[in-house]
Design a protein around this motif. Sequence first.
Motif, PDB file in Angstrom:
ATOM      1  N   THR A  62       0.848  -1.188   0.000  1.00  0.00           N
ATOM      2  CA  THR A  62       0.000   0.000   0.000  1.00  0.00           C
ATOM      3  C   THR A  62       0.882   1.235   0.000  1.00  0.00           C
ATOM      4  O   THR A  62       1.824   1.342   0.778  1.00  0.00           O
ATOM      5  CB  THR A  62      -0.940  -0.001   1.224  1.00  0.00           C
ATOM      6  OG1 THR A  62      -1.773  -1.161   1.147  1.00  0.00           O
ATOM      7  CG2 THR A  62      -1.821   1.246   1.240  1.00  0.00           C
ATOM      8  N   ARG A  63       0.551   2.149  -0.888  1.00  0.00           N
ATOM      9  CA  ARG A  63       1.278   3.401  -1.043  1.00  0.00           C
ATOM     10  C   ARG A  63       0.368   4.545  -0.605  1.00  0.00           C
ATOM     11  O   ARG A  63      -0.833   4.481  -0.800  1.00  0.00           O
ATOM     12  CB  ARG A  63       1.672   3.572  -2.510  1.00  0.00           C
ATOM     13  CG  ARG A  63       2.561   2.446  -3.001  1.00  0.00           C
ATOM     14  CD  ARG A  63       2.202   1.906  -4.371  1.00  0.00           C
ATOM     15  NE  ARG A  63       2.310   2.802  -5.467  1.00  0.00           N
ATOM     16  CZ  ARG A  63       3.329   2.853  -6.319  1.00  0.00           C
ATOM     17  NH1 ARG A  63       4.328   2.020  -6.209  1.00  0.00           N
ATOM     18  NH2 ARG A  63       3.350   3.701  -7.292  1.00  0.00           N
ATOM     19  N   VAL A  64       0.963   5.587  -0.030  1.00  0.00           N
ATOM     20  CA  VAL A  64       0.205   6.746   0.433  1.00  0.00           C
ATOM     21  C   VAL A  64       0.742   7.964  -0.312  1.00  0.00           C
ATOM     22  O   VAL A  64       1.932   8.279  -0.225  1.00  0.00           O
ATOM     23  CB  VAL A  64       0.348   6.945   1.958  1.00  0.00           C
ATOM     24  CG1 VAL A  64      -0.452   8.161   2.410  1.00  0.00           C
ATOM     25  CG2 VAL A  64      -0.085   5.686   2.709  1.00  0.00           C
ATOM     26  N   PHE A  65      -0.150   8.617  -1.070  1.00  0.00           N
ATOM     27  CA  PHE A  65       0.235   9.789  -1.859  1.00  0.00           C
ATOM     28  C   PHE A  65      -0.461  11.022  -1.298  1.00  0.00           C
ATOM     29  O   PHE A  65      -1.634  10.967  -0.939  1.00  0.00           O
ATOM     30  CB  PHE A  65      -0.182   9.613  -3.324  1.00  0.00           C
ATOM     31  CG  PHE A  65       0.523   8.486  -4.021  1.00  0.00           C
ATOM     32  CD1 PHE A  65       1.884   8.520  -4.235  1.00  0.00           C
ATOM     33  CD2 PHE A  65      -0.190   7.393  -4.481  1.00  0.00           C
ATOM     34  CE1 PHE A  65       2.541   7.485  -4.885  1.00  0.00           C
ATOM     35  CE2 PHE A  65       0.452   6.350  -5.127  1.00  0.00           C
ATOM     36  CZ  PHE A  65       1.818   6.397  -5.336  1.00  0.00           C
ATOM     37  N   ARG A  66       0.279  12.144  -1.261  1.00  0.00           N
ATOM     38  CA  ARG A  66      -0.295  13.416  -0.822  1.00  0.00           C
ATOM     39  C   ARG A  66      -0.185  14.422  -1.964  1.00  0.00           C
ATOM     40  O   ARG A  66       0.880  14.605  -2.541  1.00  0.00           O
ATOM     41  CB  ARG A  66       0.458  13.937   0.399  1.00  0.00           C
ATOM     42  CG  ARG A  66       0.151  13.164   1.654  1.00  0.00           C
ATOM     43  CD  ARG A  66       1.012  13.598   2.838  1.00  0.00           C
ATOM     44  NE  ARG A  66       0.645  12.978   4.092  1.00  0.00           N
ATOM     45  CZ  ARG A  66       0.702  11.682   4.373  1.00  0.00           C
ATOM     46  NH1 ARG A  66       1.086  10.843   3.459  1.00  0.00           N
ATOM     47  NH2 ARG A  66       0.357  11.214   5.560  1.00  0.00           N
ATOM     48  N   THR A  67      -1.314  15.065  -2.252  1.00  0.00           N
ATOM     49  CA  THR A  67      -1.371  16.121  -3.254  1.00  0.00           C
ATOM     50  C   THR A  67      -2.135  17.266  -2.603  1.00  0.00           C
ATOM     51  O   THR A  67      -3.347  17.149  -2.389  1.00  0.00           O
ATOM     52  CB  THR A  67      -2.081  15.638  -4.535  1.00  0.00           C
ATOM     53  OG1 THR A  67      -1.444  14.449  -4.995  1.00  0.00           O
ATOM     54  CG2 THR A  67      -2.038  16.699  -5.619  1.00  0.00           C
ATOM     55  N   GLY A  68      -1.422  18.323  -2.258  1.00  0.00           N
ATOM     56  CA  GLY A  68      -2.069  19.385  -1.486  1.00  0.00           C
ATOM     57  C   GLY A  68      -2.509  18.802  -0.151  1.00  0.00           C
ATOM     58  O   GLY A  68      -1.734  18.116   0.520  1.00  0.00           O
ATOM     59  N   ARG A  69      -3.768  18.989   0.190  1.00  0.00           N
ATOM     60  CA  ARG A  69      -4.286  18.438   1.447  1.00  0.00           C
ATOM     61  C   ARG A  69      -4.917  17.062   1.254  1.00  0.00           C
ATOM     62  O   ARG A  69      -5.277  16.410   2.227  1.00  0.00           O
ATOM     63  CB  ARG A  69      -5.297  19.401   2.063  1.00  0.00           C
ATOM     64  CG  ARG A  69      -4.630  20.689   2.512  1.00  0.00           C
ATOM     65  CD  ARG A  69      -5.528  21.563   3.319  1.00  0.00           C
ATOM     66  NE  ARG A  69      -6.782  21.861   2.611  1.00  0.00           N
ATOM     67  CZ  ARG A  69      -7.739  22.601   3.089  1.00  0.00           C
ATOM     68  NH1 ARG A  69      -7.631  23.128   4.280  1.00  0.00           N
ATOM     69  NH2 ARG A  69      -8.828  22.833   2.387  1.00  0.00           N
ATOM     70  N   ALA A  70      -5.051  16.624   0.006  1.00  0.00           N
ATOM     71  CA  ALA A  70      -5.660  15.324  -0.272  1.00  0.00           C
ATOM     72  C   ALA A  70      -4.660  14.186  -0.037  1.00  0.00           C
ATOM     73  O   ALA A  70      -3.498  14.289  -0.415  1.00  0.00           O
ATOM     74  CB  ALA A  70      -6.165  15.279  -1.711  1.00  0.00           C
ATOM     75  N   VAL A  71      -5.128  13.129   0.597  1.00  0.00           N
ATOM     76  CA  VAL A  71      -4.316  11.946   0.847  1.00  0.00           C
ATOM     77  C   VAL A  71      -5.007  10.753   0.192  1.00  0.00           C
ATOM     78  O   VAL A  71      -6.206  10.544   0.369  1.00  0.00           O
ATOM     79  CB  VAL A  71      -4.144  11.686   2.359  1.00  0.00           C
ATOM     80  CG1 VAL A  71      -3.355  10.402   2.605  1.00  0.00           C
ATOM     81  CG2 VAL A  71      -3.468  12.870   3.030  1.00  0.00           C
ATOM     82  N   SER A  72      -4.235  10.000  -0.567  1.00  0.00           N
ATOM     83  CA  SER A  72      -4.778   8.847  -1.275  1.00  0.00           C
ATOM     84  C   SER A  72      -3.981   7.599  -0.885  1.00  0.00           C
ATOM     85  O   SER A  72      -2.754   7.603  -0.947  1.00  0.00           O
ATOM     86  CB  SER A  72      -4.665   9.087  -2.789  1.00  0.00           C
ATOM     87  OG  SER A  72      -5.053   7.946  -3.504  1.00  0.00           O
ATOM     88  N   ARG A  73      -4.688   6.556  -0.474  1.00  0.00           N
ATOM     89  CA  ARG A  73      -4.056   5.265  -0.188  1.00  0.00           C
ATOM     90  C   ARG A  73      -4.408   4.322  -1.324  1.00  0.00           C
ATOM     91  O   ARG A  73      -5.575   4.143  -1.648  1.00  0.00           O
ATOM     92  CB  ARG A  73      -4.547   4.693   1.140  1.00  0.00           C
ATOM     93  CG  ARG A  73      -4.061   5.477   2.336  1.00  0.00           C
ATOM     94  CD  ARG A  73      -4.527   4.878   3.658  1.00  0.00           C
ATOM     95  NE  ARG A  73      -3.914   3.588   3.877  1.00  0.00           N
ATOM     96  CZ  ARG A  73      -4.600   2.458   4.063  1.00  0.00           C
ATOM     97  NH1 ARG A  73      -5.913   2.457   4.066  1.00  0.00           N
ATOM     98  NH2 ARG A  73      -3.963   1.319   4.261  1.00  0.00           N
TER      99      ARG A  73
END
Length: 154
Positions: A62-73
Amino acid sequence: MARRPYVGGMTSTYTVTAHSQADPDVVFSVLVRAGTWPLWSPIDAAEVETGDPDDPQRAGDTRVFRTGRAVSRERIVELIAGRRFVYENVNGPFRYYQGTVDLARPREGGTDIVWSARFTPKVPLTGPFWRWYLTRFMRRMADGLAKHAEKSGN
């Protein structure tokens, strides 16, 4: 284990394409290293839940990406070296989201990249918005991957 599409909502799709002069194995090598993603995409930061983001990830990671305030797993569900990368979003605005990056070597060389997904938003009637937004965002992802792989392959 991949989740099944939510039956009660409308499933949407998008597909974007790019071409890289790099070999499919080089493109794949960039794709499976979460730590490279902020270098070639609109993503600000990348982590993995276990291990080092600069090492190649495997199916189940599982990878966790942050773009601005959005967090995507996102969980990797299938990898075929040099050919296919499949992941599912495990949080966010979707009941179901599965993305696929297919890599193919065209006759003229390099790599054709096809980045697509099937998704069902949590909020009814937002499918057209998400399709528009994701098509634009993922076009930047595919183009960035193509260009970065060319630099990495030299």
